[in-house]
Motif scaffolding. Sequence first.
Motif, mmCIF file in Angstrom:
data_model
loop_
_atom_site.group_PDB
_atom_site.id
_atom_site.type_symbol
_atom_site.label_atom_id
_atom_site.label_comp_id
_atom_site.label_asym_id
_atom_site.label_seq_id
_atom_site.Cartn_x
_atom_site.Cartn_y
_atom_site.Cartn_z
ATOM 1 N N PRO A 1 65.678 61.804 57.194
ATOM 2 C CA PRO A 1 64.617 61.503 56.222
ATOM 3 C C PRO A 1 64.411 62.629 55.208
ATOM 4 C CG PRO A 1 63.883 60.983 58.433
ATOM 5 C CD PRO A 1 65.199 61.689 58.567
ATOM 6 N N LEU A 2 64.533 63.870 55.625
ATOM 7 C CA LEU A 2 64.375 64.984 54.685
ATOM 8 C C LEU A 2 65.502 65.023 53.665
ATOM 9 C CD1 LEU A 2 63.204 67.767 57.146
ATOM 10 C CD2 LEU A 2 61.819 66.450 55.534
ATOM 11 N N ARG A 3 66.734 64.746 54.113
ATOM 12 C CA ARG A 3 67.864 64.714 53.175
ATOM 13 C C ARG A 3 67.707 63.592 52.168
ATOM 14 N NH1 ARG A 3 73.570 66.573 55.235
ATOM 15 N NH2 ARG A 3 73.853 66.003 53.083
ATOM 16 N N LEU A 4 67.246 62.422 52.638
ATOM 17 C CA LEU A 4 67.033 61.296 51.720
ATOM 18 C C LEU A 4 65.954 61.619 50.698
ATOM 19 C CD1 LEU A 4 67.242 58.308 54.216
ATOM 20 C CD2 LEU A 4 68.946 59.005 52.514
ATOM 21 N N LEU A 5 64.862 62.233 51.153
ATOM 22 C CA LEU A 5 63.784 62.623 50.249
ATOM 23 C C LEU A 5 64.281 63.627 49.214
ATOM 24 C CD1 LEU A 5 60.800 62.526 49.456
ATOM 25 C CD2 LEU A 5 60.416 64.398 51.095
ATOM 26 N N ARG A 6 65.057 64.601 49.634
ATOM 27 C CA ARG A 6 65.590 65.604 48.707
ATOM 28 C C ARG A 6 66.509 64.950 47.675
ATOM 29 N NH1 ARG A 6 70.074 69.494 48.681
ATOM 30 N NH2 ARG A 6 69.374 71.296 47.494
ATOM 31 N N ARG B 1 65.470 61.790 40.664
ATOM 32 C CA ARG B 1 64.331 61.577 39.761
ATOM 33 C C ARG B 1 64.233 62.691 38.732
ATOM 34 N NH1 ARG B 1 58.817 61.066 42.581
ATOM 35 N NH2 ARG B 1 58.200 62.295 40.808
ATOM 36 N N ARG B 2 64.448 63.903 39.182
ATOM 37 C CA ARG B 2 64.364 65.063 38.291
ATOM 38 C C ARG B 2 65.463 64.989 37.215
ATOM 39 N NH1 ARG B 2 63.644 69.924 41.804
ATOM 40 N NH2 ARG B 2 61.510 69.204 41.898
ATOM 41 N N LYS B 3 66.681 64.570 37.625
ATOM 42 C CA LYS B 3 67.777 64.432 36.663
ATOM 43 C C LYS B 3 67.467 63.354 35.633
ATOM 44 C CE LYS B 3 72.017 65.802 38.987
ATOM 45 N NZ LYS B 3 73.260 65.288 39.569
ATOM 46 N N GLU B 4 66.954 62.218 36.102
ATOM 47 C CA GLU B 4 66.662 61.107 35.211
ATOM 48 C C GLU B 4 65.587 61.447 34.197
ATOM 49 O OE1 GLU B 4 65.730 57.894 37.827
ATOM 50 O OE2 GLU B 4 67.831 57.538 38.336
ATOM 51 N N SER B 5 64.617 62.258 34.618
ATOM 52 C CA SER B 5 63.532 62.618 33.699
ATOM 53 C C SER B 5 63.919 63.806 32.820
ATOM 54 C CB SER B 5 62.253 62.935 34.478
ATOM 55 O OG SER B 5 62.424 64.115 35.227
ATOM 56 N N PRO C 1 67.598 72.135 39.522
ATOM 57 C CA PRO C 1 67.295 71.776 40.899
ATOM 58 C C PRO C 1 66.684 72.954 41.645
ATOM 59 C CG PRO C 1 69.679 71.798 40.500
ATOM 60 C CD PRO C 1 68.996 72.092 39.208
ATOM 61 N N PRO C 2 65.934 72.685 42.720
ATOM 62 C CA PRO C 2 65.292 73.779 43.453
ATOM 63 C C PRO C 2 66.320 74.702 44.083
ATOM 64 C CG PRO C 2 65.093 71.713 44.652
ATOM 65 C CD PRO C 2 65.696 71.403 43.318
ATOM 66 N N ARG C 3 65.927 75.956 44.283
ATOM 67 C CA ARG C 3 66.825 76.912 44.929
ATOM 68 C C ARG C 3 67.036 76.511 46.372
ATOM 69 N NH1 ARG C 3 64.284 82.250 45.017
ATOM 70 N NH2 ARG C 3 62.438 80.991 45.281
ATOM 71 N N GLU C 4 68.191 76.901 46.939
ATOM 72 C CA GLU C 4 68.489 76.618 48.332
ATOM 73 C C GLU C 4 67.449 77.279 49.220
ATOM 74 O OE1 GLU C 4 70.501 74.569 51.070
ATOM 75 O OE2 GLU C 4 71.004 74.597 48.960
ATOM 76 N N GLY C 5 66.958 76.532 50.202
ATOM 77 C CA GLY C 5 65.956 77.058 51.106
ATOM 78 C C GLY C 5 64.533 76.776 50.668
ATOM 79 N N SER C 6 64.354 76.145 49.522
ATOM 80 C CA SER C 6 63.003 75.825 49.024
ATOM 81 C C SER C 6 62.589 74.468 49.507
ATOM 82 C CB SER C 6 62.963 75.827 47.508
ATOM 83 O OG SER C 6 63.226 77.118 47.048
#
Length: 73
Positions: free
Chosen positions: A48-53, A59-63, A68-73
């Motif tokens: 579920p976390l991978r799907l949410l990410r 969504r961020r790309k489309e807008s 993208p967020p840094r790794e570990g964020s």
Amino acid sequence: MLWRCARECGAKGSKRYPTPQDAERYAQAFDREDLADMGRRTPLGLLPLRLLRTWRLRRRKESGGGSPPREGS
């Protein structure tokens, strides 16, 4: 076959196998390091976390917003 934990955790035991070849096959499977597959096999609980990410990144790309967020964020 007798076995004990190589990491000295105290776990040990024994089991009988029909043939020495069967015992060797199981011994090799247990000696394998799971770290070699890390990253390719995500635990099911993290799905579920991978799907949410993935959804958030899409969504961020489309807008057209930000990087993208840094790794570990």
